[in-house]
Design an enzyme around this catalytic site. Sequence first.
Site, PDB file in Angstrom:
ATOM      1  N   LEU A  52       0.835  -1.203   0.000  1.00 17.70           N
ATOM      2  CA  LEU A  52       0.000   0.000   0.000  1.00 17.70           C
ATOM      3  C   LEU A  52       0.869   1.253   0.000  1.00 17.70           C
ATOM      4  O   LEU A  52       1.919   1.288   0.640  1.00 17.70           O
ATOM      5  CB  LEU A  52      -0.919   0.016   1.230  1.00 17.70           C
ATOM      6  N   CYS A  53       0.413   2.289  -0.683  1.00 18.84           N
ATOM      7  CA  CYS A  53       1.192   3.516  -0.753  1.00 18.84           C
ATOM      8  C   CYS A  53       0.907   4.392   0.454  1.00 18.84           C
ATOM      9  O   CYS A  53       0.325   5.473   0.346  1.00 18.84           O
ATOM     10  CB  CYS A  53       0.904   4.229  -2.066  1.00 18.84           C
ATOM     11  N   THR A  54       1.268   3.895   1.617  1.00 18.80           N
ATOM     12  CA  THR A  54       1.195   4.636   2.873  1.00 18.80           C
ATOM     13  C   THR A  54       2.258   4.056   3.798  1.00 18.80           C
ATOM     14  O   THR A  54       2.492   2.843   3.793  1.00 18.80           O
ATOM     15  CB  THR A  54      -0.193   4.525   3.547  1.00 18.80           C
TER      16      THR A  54
END
Length: 412
Positions: free
Chosen positions: A343-345
Amino acid sequence: MRPSWLRPAVLESLAEHNAALQKSADTEQDEAGFFVYDLDFLQQHLSMLMGQDVIKLWFAVKANPLSRVITTLAQQGFNFDVASQGELSQVLAQDVSAARILNTGPAKSKRQMKAFLSQGVRTFVVESLNQLQWLNQAASELSCQPQVLLRVQLQWSEGEKNPLGGNEVTPFGLSCQAWQTVKVSDFPALNINGLHIFQWGNMLSNERMFELWSQMVTPLLALAAQLDMTLEVLDLGGGLGVDYLQTGQELSWPSIVADLANIKAQAGVSELWLELGRFAVAEMGYYVTSVVDRKENFQHQQLVLAGGINHLMRPAITEQPFPVAMLRASTAKPDYFDLHGPLCTSLDKLGTVALAGDVDVDDQLIFGFAGAYGFTESMPFFLCHSIAAEYVLQQGKLEQVRRAQPAAWYLR
Ligand SMILES: *Cc1c(COP(=O)(O)O)cnc(C)c1O
């Protein structure tokens, strides 16, 4: 060396499974990450837990609502604690009688309690004055008399020895002061005969657990006396821990049974209940995913994995990693790696852990203790990755219970 949580039967079945997959076209099924529940182990573990006559055991369904897990628990004689219509439907769908179901949870509307009564549920943990009134009304409308436990939340005044190390106010239950306004005789449609208390989590020390339970007895007995309630049942919730961090600390079940026999006698109750979540099912479960990339970044060895908190959220909320190993055997010297999900977090991190130094792209990692608070306590929709598949290992055979599903399955 194989860590103790990684059982040989699971390793063998996964090796066979991988070999079979290589011959088929279905490999993408597993690519995103999948869960394996070792039901053979679960059965043995549950039969050990059931081998006593001190505690009535319930399973907190939120820990793992998979059908085959529920069936295994039901066969071993567990009862079921549900907190939503979805959990209730799932347990009933496995042919479990409603007489073996208990309803807890702070969000019980009048409509829901009436629906639960209509579906045959007769045991409720009541968490507010509204719930008590609504249930009384619904029960008299349906001409039944459910058994009710009142959920109590304790606090320790400033300076007093607080066994919980904090006085956070939660929506679970009510203070003794709030319950004291109740007269049991005002609720003729209810059989109010028990108290419920549960304010601790993942406890790993028998001594501390016993100390905590012991401190509950006096205030609870005082409350029962004030309410003019015949206290027959004491429900001490869950909170028995498992050793995620591999510290070597473990609860002894025989000591818990002996301690609770003691508490039961002190409280003078005829029934003592526990609703177990992780202590019942965490250890039987695994999560497997593969390495997508490996890189070195500011002196950190980083592994980017196909699955992260989209499948296994707990590390991000507790900052406790699940124990992990590489599936392939290796004699390479261990090194520390930061494990990141897809995930891009920056939240998507499963921990910093020691793994064989030669771990590389396409290697599979296996996480332990993922049988509880895994599949359903995650955030599967963010970034549109696949929903994880779930497998069970039963009588030595690995079986897929639910396929992985692409995002197209739920996107509209
Ligand atoms: C979650 C929950 C449990 C189970 O907790 P564990 O710590 O997993 O044992 C038991 N009782 C209630 C009311 C719960 O909400």
